[in-house]
Motif scaffolding. Structure first.
Motif, PDB file in Angstrom:
ATOM      1  N   ASP A 166      22.116 -33.474 -24.922  1.00  0.00           N
ATOM      2  CA  ASP A 166      20.660 -33.498 -24.731  1.00  0.00           C
ATOM      3  C   ASP A 166      20.172 -34.857 -24.262  1.00  0.00           C
ATOM      4  O   ASP A 166      19.052 -34.983 -23.757  1.00  0.00           O
ATOM      5  CB  ASP A 166      19.949 -33.119 -26.030  1.00  0.00           C
ATOM      6  CG  ASP A 166      20.084 -31.622 -26.330  1.00  0.00           C
ATOM      7  OD1 ASP A 166      20.324 -30.864 -25.361  1.00  0.00           O
ATOM      8  OD2 ASP A 166      19.953 -31.229 -27.496  1.00  0.00           O
ATOM      9  N   LYS A 167      20.997 -35.878 -24.475  1.00  0.00           N
ATOM     10  CA  LYS A 167      20.616 -37.198 -23.977  1.00  0.00           C
ATOM     11  C   LYS A 167      20.601 -37.259 -22.450  1.00  0.00           C
ATOM     12  O   LYS A 167      19.934 -38.115 -21.860  1.00  0.00           O
ATOM     13  CB  LYS A 167      21.578 -38.264 -24.513  1.00  0.00           C
ATOM     14  CG  LYS A 167      21.390 -38.614 -25.972  1.00  0.00           C
ATOM     15  CD  LYS A 167      22.305 -39.774 -26.329  1.00  0.00           C
ATOM     16  CE  LYS A 167      22.072 -40.240 -27.767  1.00  0.00           C
ATOM     17  NZ  LYS A 167      22.904 -41.424 -28.091  1.00  0.00           N
TER      18      LYS A 167
ATOM     19  N   ASP B 273      25.705 -36.903 -27.151  1.00  0.00           N
ATOM     20  CA  ASP B 273      24.910 -35.688 -27.306  1.00  0.00           C
ATOM     21  C   ASP B 273      24.463 -35.234 -25.921  1.00  0.00           C
ATOM     22  O   ASP B 273      23.792 -35.987 -25.201  1.00  0.00           O
ATOM     23  CB  ASP B 273      23.685 -35.979 -28.173  1.00  0.00           C
ATOM     24  CG  ASP B 273      22.806 -34.746 -28.389  1.00  0.00           C
ATOM     25  OD1 ASP B 273      23.120 -33.678 -27.817  1.00  0.00           O
ATOM     26  OD2 ASP B 273      21.791 -34.869 -29.104  1.00  0.00           O
TER      27      ASP B 273
ATOM     28  N   TYR C 242      25.617 -31.850 -16.940  1.00  0.00           N
ATOM     29  CA  TYR C 242      24.518 -31.623 -17.894  1.00  0.00           C
ATOM     30  C   TYR C 242      23.138 -31.694 -17.235  1.00  0.00           C
ATOM     31  O   TYR C 242      22.118 -31.822 -17.900  1.00  0.00           O
ATOM     32  CB  TYR C 242      24.618 -32.640 -19.037  1.00  0.00           C
ATOM     33  CG  TYR C 242      25.901 -32.475 -19.821  1.00  0.00           C
ATOM     34  CD1 TYR C 242      26.055 -31.422 -20.718  1.00  0.00           C
ATOM     35  CD2 TYR C 242      26.977 -33.339 -19.627  1.00  0.00           C
ATOM     36  CE1 TYR C 242      27.237 -31.260 -21.415  1.00  0.00           C
ATOM     37  CE2 TYR C 242      28.163 -33.178 -20.317  1.00  0.00           C
ATOM     38  CZ  TYR C 242      28.293 -32.134 -21.219  1.00  0.00           C
ATOM     39  OH  TYR C 242      29.466 -31.962 -21.913  1.00  0.00           O
TER      40      TYR C 242
END
Length: 772
Positions: free
Chosen positions: A632-633, A630, A460
């Motif tokens: 996006d974390k 999540d 990510y």
């Protein structure tokens, strides 16, 4: 010394030589020098003066002046013509005053006046041409630049006995705002309303009877007029326009004005055009002081003069000095308004004394007895100063030995705890290894679990990954994936420890590249082992080739720099300053703030803890490996992984209480990023001389409080000292807290000691203080 100079000129500039009388003496006493001379009539100067005002100045002034019937504005060369004619008037005027028959008087002025003297210069004449000349440009006044020429008539009219009806400490002002066609007299009103200790009554475009009633019914300190006015060229009579249809002369208000003078009127101000005719008639009423304009006055010039005059006058300057200051400040407008500094003129009754704002309020001068009493009360000031200096030196000496250090650290912690709460740092993510994770995966964590966690995070694209646990040897046989990740990932930062005399150093991951390694040691202060500072980088002499953690930069600094690399922020460093972008990180020296005799090896800074709970978003190791988060974390975040399980000892004391090592490293990263990106202030402190001044001020306050208390509060001294010192300490603490909100660590403990020690010393010392 205050001196009074009176220059009497009896004659006519156009056709009759002047008989000149000079008087010089101390103000309020009979003149010590009297001299008689002459000045010849000078028709040429009179013609040059008339040409300047009527042919060169007035065409410029009319379009924007406080005189009715404005003409079309004329720009361009006319302004330059006006300036040239002004210079011509100045040259002819000074040439005339250099006349041979006037030389003795001029020389006596130079011989009897000093630049240090306060000079009250009164020019008495009936000649209208002399009153229109720029006396402030006389060469004599360039040598006594704090002197303002004041005008009066030759006839001496003593001021009448005045009835003192003043029953308040306010300056009573009758403000007459007359006909306002083409001008903005609201500005005048606003300036007057802003004055201190003032009680104004405003009459806006009034009728004649309204002005008359106010003059009869109330007592006034000042009468002020703003609007249009003029002096008739043929008769010399002045008149002012009170509304669109009505104008008045002084004679038409004679009895009301006379009543106002009898009741204590001290000053008349006509902030309007061409007021010499008004001033000459007002002088016949024996009004002590008058201010008018020699000629047409542009609206902006009138506003600027009034603002600066009333500002200087209300601050305590004498009326003539306030006029001089305001007049000189008009020079900045003379590119647009030539001869603006020529316009204001002070008229004074010869028998009147110099006027101040305090005189208007009703504050009398201190009599000799009061001065004597005041001087007795201040006889002890040398002892107070000496005591304050001694106490300052004593406290600074004790502090430099480190004897106040623990107290200062505790006050630092207390100030840190009192800072308001902050928002969590959204740039960070903490992956926490909790007790249930250890139960599930074991401790230390197996290599394959760490590799799996790193792989998840890298998917990510975080900006940086920091593993806040150690691995100097492998914990399983499946090590290839972890070794490859550590060796190839430029986002992964791993730690080692330097160790000290009490604990051994811990080696880094075996395959960790040096540029991705950082030491994670925390700096514990001696008492209680509280972590307040961090060693960002080590100097070359501290790096040992024999150490297994032969690293120059800290773990948290490596993480912060890796994150900032994405934004192409430049980094530079020397022995004193780390600069990252525009932010400079102040090095903690051996004598810095509350740190005295401190080991300043390397580049140490104070950690600016973020008072946020939680500090950042968190997820557990199990949630990460089970995809319960999540994405996006993680994306674009600085990720720190570490153990927070209570069964693993990694607790440390900080100013904000007990924290895990993972959280302290996150605090340091957050502090660096916030300073660079958000301009959040670092912790800073005064240099030694700044600390000395700060301490000296509070020592002086302590001495003064006791010293004055012994004079004023003899019977209740204990109560007085309890209240004043409690209040002073509260103010001191509040000041230090306010500074700390913006990162400033001021000497709270030394200043408190200086305040108390100086006060106690003054209380013990004998002082010759007499009661009034």
């Amino acid at each position: 010394m205050k001196k009074l100079v009176v220059l009497k000129l009896d004659g006519n500039l156009e056709e009759k030589d002047f008989r000149v009388t000079l008087e010089i003496g101390e103000y309020g006493h009979r003149p010590q020098l009297e001299l008689v001379g002459t000045l010849p009539a000078n028709r040429e100067l009179a013609e040059v003066l008339k040409q300047h005002w009527l042919e060169n100045y007035r065409p410029l002034g009319a379009p924007y002046s406080r005189k009715l019937k404005p003409k079309e504005i004329i720009y361009g060369s006319k302004i330059q013509d006006c300036k040239k004619s002004g210079e011509k008037v100045k040259d002819r005027f000074n040439s005339w005053l250099r006349s041979q028959t006037f030389a003795d008087i001029y020389n006596q002025l130079l011989a009897n006046l000093n630049r240090e003297d306060e000079i009250h210069f009164l020019i008495r004449t009936e000649d209208k041409n002399l009153q229109k000349l720029p006396w402030h440009l006389w060469n004599l006044f360039s040598q006594y630049d704090a002197t303002e020429p004041i005008f009066s008539t030759l006839s001496l009219s003593h001021s009448p006995d005045r009835i003192n009806l003043k029953n308040s400490d306010k300056v009573k002002v009758l403000v007459i705002l007359g006909h306002q066609e083409g001008i903005n007299i609201d500005v005048d009103a606003k300036i007057i309303k802003s004055l201190p200790n003032i009680d104004p009554v405003f009459l806006v475009e009034p009728q004649r009877y309204q002005i008359n009633e106010q003059l009869w019914e109330a007592s006034w300190d000042i009468i002020f007029f703003a609007g249009h006015s003029e002096t008739e060229l043929d008769t010399g009579e002045g008149k002012f326009y009170i509304n669109p249809t009505e104008s008045l002369t002084i004679d038409e208000l004679w009895y009301g004005l006379k009543k106002a003078v009898d009741r204590g009127l001290k000053l008349a101000i006509f902030n309007s055009c061409d007021g010499l005719g008004l001033a000459q008639r007002l002088n016949d009423l024996s009004i002590p002081q008058m201010i008018v304009m020699r000629e047409l006055v542009p609206d902006r010039v009138a506003h600027e003069f009034l603002k600066h005059f009333l500002g200087a006058f209300s601050r305590g300057n004498t009326l003539e000095n306030a006029v001089r200051e305001a007049r000189e400040r008009l020079q900045g407008l003379e590119n647009e308004f030539p001869c603006a500094t020529w316009l204001p003129i002070v008229y004074q009754n010869p028998g009147a004394e110099s006027l101040t704002w305090d005189n208007l309020i009703g504050i009398k001068s201190i009599e000799k007895e009061e001065i004597s009493t005041l001087s007795k009360r201040w006889t002890g000031w040398p002892k107070v100063v000496a005591t304050s200096l001694i106490c300052t030196g004593l406290v600074m000496g004790v502090r430099s030995l480190g004897l106040l250090q623990n107290w200062e650290w505790e006050s630092y912690d207390h100030l840190m705890q009192l800072r308001p709460s902050e928002q969590p740092d959204s740039r960070l993510l903490l992956v926490e290894v909790k007790e249930r994770d250890i139960d599930k995966y074991g401790h230390p964590l197996p290599d394959e679990i760490i590799a799996q966690a790193i792989s998840k995070l890298q998917d990510y694209k975080p900006r940086a990954i920091g593993m806040n646990f150690y691995r100097h040897k492998h914990i399983s046989s499946n090590i290839e994936k972890l070794e490859k990740q550590i060796k190839t990932s430029d986002r992964l930062i791993t730690p080692c420890t330097l160790g000290d005399s009490n604990k051994e150093n811990i080696a880094p991951f075996p395959t960790s590249p040096e540029k991705q390694l950082g030491y994670s040691d925390l700096e514990n202060d001696k008492k209680y082992g509280i972590v307040r500072r961090i060693l960002l980088s080590r100097t070359a002499n501290l790096v040992s080739e024999f150490s297994s953690c032969n690293i120059k930069y800290s773990f948290s600094l490596r993480l912060a720099l890796r994150s900032l690399k994405e934004q192409k922020i430049e980094v530079s460093a020397n022995q004193q300053i780390w600069q990252i972008g525009e932010a400079k990180f102040q090095r903690l020296g051996s004598y810095s703030g509350g740190y005295q005799r401190h080991d300043d090896s390397g580049h140490q800074i104070l950690i600016n803890y973020r008072n946020a709970s939680p500090l950042a978003q968190t997820i557990s190791l199990s949630d990460l490996l089970s995809d319960r988060f999540d994405p996006d974390k993680i994306r674009d975040k600085v990720v720190l992984m570490g153990v927070i399980a209570p069964s693993v000892q990694d607790n440390h004391l900080t100013p904000l209480g007990e924290m895990r090592g993972l959280h302290i490293q996150a605090q340091i990263v957050s502090s660096i990023l916030s300073t660079v990106l958000d301009k959040r202030p670092q912790i800073w402190w005064f240099p030694w001389w700044g600390d000395t001044i700060w301490l000296g001020v509070w020592s002086a306050i302590g001495g003064i409080l006791v010293w004055q208390g012994r004079y004023w509060f003899k019977n209740t001294l204990s109560l007085y000292l309890t209240l004043t010192f409690s209040f002073s300490l509260t103010i001191l603490f509040a000041s230090c807290w306010v500074f700390f909100l913006v990162g400033g660590w001021l000497p709270l403990i030394p200043a408190s000691l200086g305040l108390l020690l100086s006060g106690m010393a003054i209380a013990i010392l004998p002082m010759k203080i007499k009661s009034p």
